[in-house]
Design an enzyme around this catalytic site. Structure first.
Site, PDB file in Angstrom:
ATOM      1  N   LYS A 174       0.881  -1.181   0.000  1.00 29.41           N
ATOM      2  CA  LYS A 174       0.000   0.000   0.000  1.00 29.41           C
ATOM      3  C   LYS A 174       0.915   1.227   0.000  1.00 29.41           C
ATOM      4  CE  LYS A 174      -1.585   3.082   1.990  1.00 29.41           C
ATOM      5  NZ  LYS A 174      -1.329   4.490   1.574  1.00 29.41           N
ATOM      6  N   GLU A 177      -0.241   7.573  -1.068  1.00 25.15           N
ATOM      7  CA  GLU A 177      -1.201   8.060  -2.062  1.00 25.15           C
ATOM      8  C   GLU A 177      -0.696   9.335  -2.744  1.00 25.15           C
ATOM      9  OE1 GLU A 177      -1.296   8.021   1.145  1.00 25.15           O
ATOM     10  OE2 GLU A 177      -2.742   9.405   2.053  1.00 25.15           O
ATOM     11  N   SER A 227       5.475   8.441   9.399  1.00 27.96           N
ATOM     12  CA  SER A 227       5.680   9.322  10.548  1.00 27.96           C
ATOM     13  C   SER A 227       5.426   8.546  11.849  1.00 27.96           C
ATOM     14  CB  SER A 227       4.756  10.527  10.428  1.00 27.96           C
ATOM     15  OG  SER A 227       3.446  10.090  10.211  1.00 27.96           O
ATOM     16  N   CYS A 282      14.370  10.723   5.815  1.00 30.03           N
ATOM     17  CA  CYS A 282      14.366  10.395   7.241  1.00 30.03           C
ATOM     18  C   CYS A 282      15.780  10.336   7.802  1.00 30.03           C
ATOM     19  CB  CYS A 282      13.664   9.075   7.478  1.00 30.03           C
ATOM     20  SG  CYS A 282      14.575   7.719   6.780  1.00 30.03           S
ATOM     21  N   GLU A 384       9.809  16.945  14.101  1.00 28.55           N
ATOM     22  CA  GLU A 384      10.439  16.745  12.791  1.00 28.55           C
ATOM     23  C   GLU A 384       9.860  17.773  11.814  1.00 28.55           C
ATOM     24  OE1 GLU A 384       9.110  13.203  10.655  1.00 28.55           O
ATOM     25  OE2 GLU A 384      11.145  12.893   9.916  1.00 28.55           O
TER      26      GLU A 384
END
Ligand code: NAD
Length: 499
Positions: A174, A177, A227, A282, A384
Site C-alpha cells: 500500500k 497516495e 511518521s 528520514c 520533525e
C-alpha cells in the site's frame, strides 16, 4: 480527462470500483496530474486473496528459482532506470539524480535478496544427543503487507517486498497516495521478471485501506515506514491483531561538529544532507551541533553563503540542487515550523519562505532556510520539520553535544565530525540512536546491514533489510530428531542433559 492510477491485483490492473480517490499533483506546477483509486474493502480482500492463492506454489519452489526472478527484476530495474526516475521525479519532486539514487538503493536490497538460498538457510547439529540430530528451518510467514511513505517511493517498497518474496512470502503493498505510480510500475516489472500473478499486489488508499490491512485475518506480517504517530498506531493495532510488525517512524538527526573537524567537508556534507531532496529524507541532517563558540562562528561564516546560493528549481532540471516539496500542504507545514522557530526566539540566518520560481509560481517550492541559536526546549527543535530547514544548536562541550541526540525523542541517526579517533569512538559507543556516522553525514546502512532507529523512530524489534529483514520475513522451526536404529544397545534415550 485526468489519468486514473489503478490497483494491481493478481497480475492485472484494476481500475478501482470505490467512489473514493486521491489527487496526485505535479509538484513543479502545482497542477493535478492524475487521480489514484482508493481501495474498497472488496479490493483489499481481492488483493489479499490473490496473495493467499499464490502462496502455496511460490513458497514451495526452491529458493534459487525465486532468486532467479529477483535477478531478472534487478536487470529490468537497470534497463528501465531512466523511465523509472522520470515517473518518480514527476510525482515526488526530487531531482532525477536523487530519483535514480532512490531506485539504486532499492535495487541493492533486491541484490541482497538474490542471496536468499544462502541467507535463509537453517542450522544443523549432528549428534546433539545419542542418535539425536537437531536442525532449524526458516519458513515463510505467509501473506505480508507493506505500507510505505511518500519520500522514497522506490527504495522503501523494495526494502520490504524484495526480502519478503525472496523468503517465499507473497505481498500486498500500500504505497503513499501522494506518489503511487512508481510502486505500481515496480509490481508490473516484477511480473515481467517472471513472478507468478498474485505474488506482489498493489492497493492504493489512505487510512481506510491501511486499517483494512491491519485487521485482515489473512495477513501475517505488516511492515510500515512513515511518521511516528502513525507508526505507533500501526504497531499497536497490527500487533494486537496477532501480526508480526515492524514500524519505522520519523527522525531528527544531529551532526556534532568538533573543533578539530574539517570545516570544508562539514559544510559540503551539511548542504547535501540537510537540503538534498528538499530535506524530505528520514536520514537528513536536521540539526548541526557545533562544539564551542569558535567552531560555531566558523561554521556559520561558511554555511550561510552556501545555503543562500542553493539552486532550487524544477525537478527535471539537472542544474537544480533540489526541487519542490511533495504537496502544498506539506510546504505550508514546513513554513509553519519556520514561523514557530522565529516566535520561539531562534535566529533565522537565511529565510527561504518567500521563494518563488519564475514560470513555476504555482509549484510547491520553498527556499532554503537556516536557523541559529536553536535550543533543546523549542518545539520546532523537538518536532520533525521534514523540509529544507537546517537548525544550528550550539553546544559548549562534547558532553552537552552528545546529550542532544541522546535525549531527543527521535533516535534514527547521528553523525560526528572530528579528526580524533578517541572522540569518534566515544561518540559511536554512547550516542542514543540506531545509526551512527563518523565523518559521514547520512549513515544509511548498505543493504546487507539492517536499517532502523531507536526510541520514537522505530516500533517493533526487527529492522529493515540485512539479516533482520530475513528474520522478519521468516518464522523459525527447530526439529529434534532421533532414529533408534542408529542407537547402540544400552544407549540413553532421554533428552540430552548435562551428565
Ligand atoms: P505518513 O505517516 O503520513 O504516511 C505513511 C503511510 O501511512 C502512507 O502510506 C499513508 O497513506 C499512511 N497513513 C497516513 N495517515 C494514516 C493514518 N491516519 N492511519 C493509517 N495510515 C495512514 O508519512 P509520509 O508523510 O508519507 O512520510 C514521511 C514520514 O516518514 C517522515 O516522518 C519520515 O521521517 C518518515 N520516514 C521514516 C523512515 C524510517 O525508516 N525511519 C524512512 C522514510 C520516511
Amino acid at each position: 480527462m485526468t489519468k486514473q492510477i489503478p490497483h494491481f491485483i493478481n497480475g492485472k490492473h484494476e481500475p478501482g470500483a470505490s467512489a473514493r480517490s486521491g489527487e496526485v499533483f505535479n509538484p513543479n506546477t502545482g497542477q493535478i496530474q492524475s487521480k489514484v483509486a482508493f481501495a474498497s474493502k472488496g479490493e483489499v480482500d481481492a488483493a489479499v486473496k490473490s496473495a493467499k492463492s499464490a502462496l502455496p506454489e511460490w513458497s514451495a519452489i526452491n529458493p534459487q528459482r525465486r532468486a532467479r526472478v529477483l535477478f531478472q527484476f534487478k536487470r529490468l530495474l537497470e534497463d528501465n532506470m531512466d523511465e523509472l526516475a522520470q515517473i518518480l521525479s514527476a510525482e515526488h519532486g526530487k531531482t532525477i539524480a536523487d530519483s535514480k539514487g532512490d531506485i539504486q538503493r532499492g535495487l541493492e536490497v533486491v541484490e541482497f535478496a538474490c542471496g536468499v538460498p544462502h541467507l535463509a538457510k537453517g542450522e544443523f547439529t549432528s549428534s546433539a544427543g545419542t542418535g539425536i540430530d537437531m536442525y532449524s528451518m526458516r519458513l515463510p510467514v505467509g501473506v505480508c503487507a507493506g505500507i510505505t511513505p511518500f519520500n522514497f517511493p522506490a527504495m522503501i517498497p523494495m526494502w520490504m517486498f524484495a526480502p519478503a518474496v525472496a523468503c517465499g512470502n507473497t505481498f500486498v503493498c500500500k504505497p503513499s497516495e501522494k506518489d503511487p505510480s512508481l510502486p505500481l510500475r515496480l509490481a508490473e516489472l516484477f511480473i515481467e521478471a517472471g513472478a507468478p500473478p498474485g505474488v506482489l499486489n498493489v492497493v492504493h488508499g489512505d487510512k481506510e485501506c491501511v486499517d483494512l490491512l491491519l485487521s485482515h485475518p489473512d495477513i501475517a506480517a505488516v511492515s510500515f515506514v512513515g511518521s511516528s504517530s502513525i507508526a505507533e498506531y500501526v504497531y499497536a493495532n497490527a500487533s494486537s491483531n496477532g501480526k508480526r510488525v515492524q514500524a519505522m517512524g520519523g527522525a531528527k538527526n544531529h551532526m556534532v561538529i568538533m573543533p578539530d573537524a574539517d570545516m570544508e567537508r562539514v559544510v559540503d556534507d551539511l548542504i547535501g544532507s540537510g537540503y538534498g531532496s528538499a530535506g524530505e529524507r528520514c536520514m537528513a541532517i536536521a540539526v548541526a551541533v557545533p562544539v564551542g563558540e569558535e567552531t560555531a562562528e566558523h561554521l556559520m561564516e561558511k554555511l550561510v553563503p552556501r545555503v543562500e546560493s542553493l539552486r532550487v528549481g524544477p525537478s527535471q532540471d539537472p542544474q537544480s540542487d533540489y526541487g519542490p516539496l511533495v504537496t502544498a500542504q506539506h510546504r505550508d507545514k514546513v513554513k509553519g515550523y519556520i514561523n514557530m522557530g522565529i516566535e520561539e526566539g531562534a535566529t533565522l540566518a537565511v529565510d527561504g519562505r518567500d521563494f518563488s520560481l519564475q514560470g513555476y509560481e504555482d509549484g510547491f517550492f520553498l527556499g532554503a532556510s537556516l536557523f541559529d541559536n536553536v535550543t533543546a526546549g523549542m518545539q520546532s527543535y523537538k518536532e520533525e520539520i521534514f523540509g529544507p530547514v537546517l537548525q544550528v544548536a550550539r553546544a559548549p562541550n562534547f558532553e552537552e553535544a552528545i546529550a542532544l541526540p541522546t535525549t531527543h525523542d527521535y533516535g534514527n541517526g547521528a553523525a560526528v565530525y572530528t579528526r580524533d579517533g578517541d572522540t569518534a569512538r566515544e561518540f559511536a559507543a554512547r550516542v542514543g540512536v540506531g545509526m551512527v556516522g563518523v565523518n559521514v553525514p547520512i549513515p544509511v546502512p548498505l543493504a546487507y546491514y539492517s536499517f532502523g532507529g531507536w526510541k520514537r523512530s522505530a516500533f517493533g524489534d526487527m529492522n529493515q533489510h540485512g539479516m533482520d529483514g530475513i528474520r522478519f520475513y521468516t518464522k523459525l522451526k527447530t526439529v529434534t530428531s532421533r532414529w533408534p536404529s542408529g542407537v547402540k544397545e544400552g544407549s540413553d534415550f532421554s533428552i540430552p542433559t548435562m551428565k
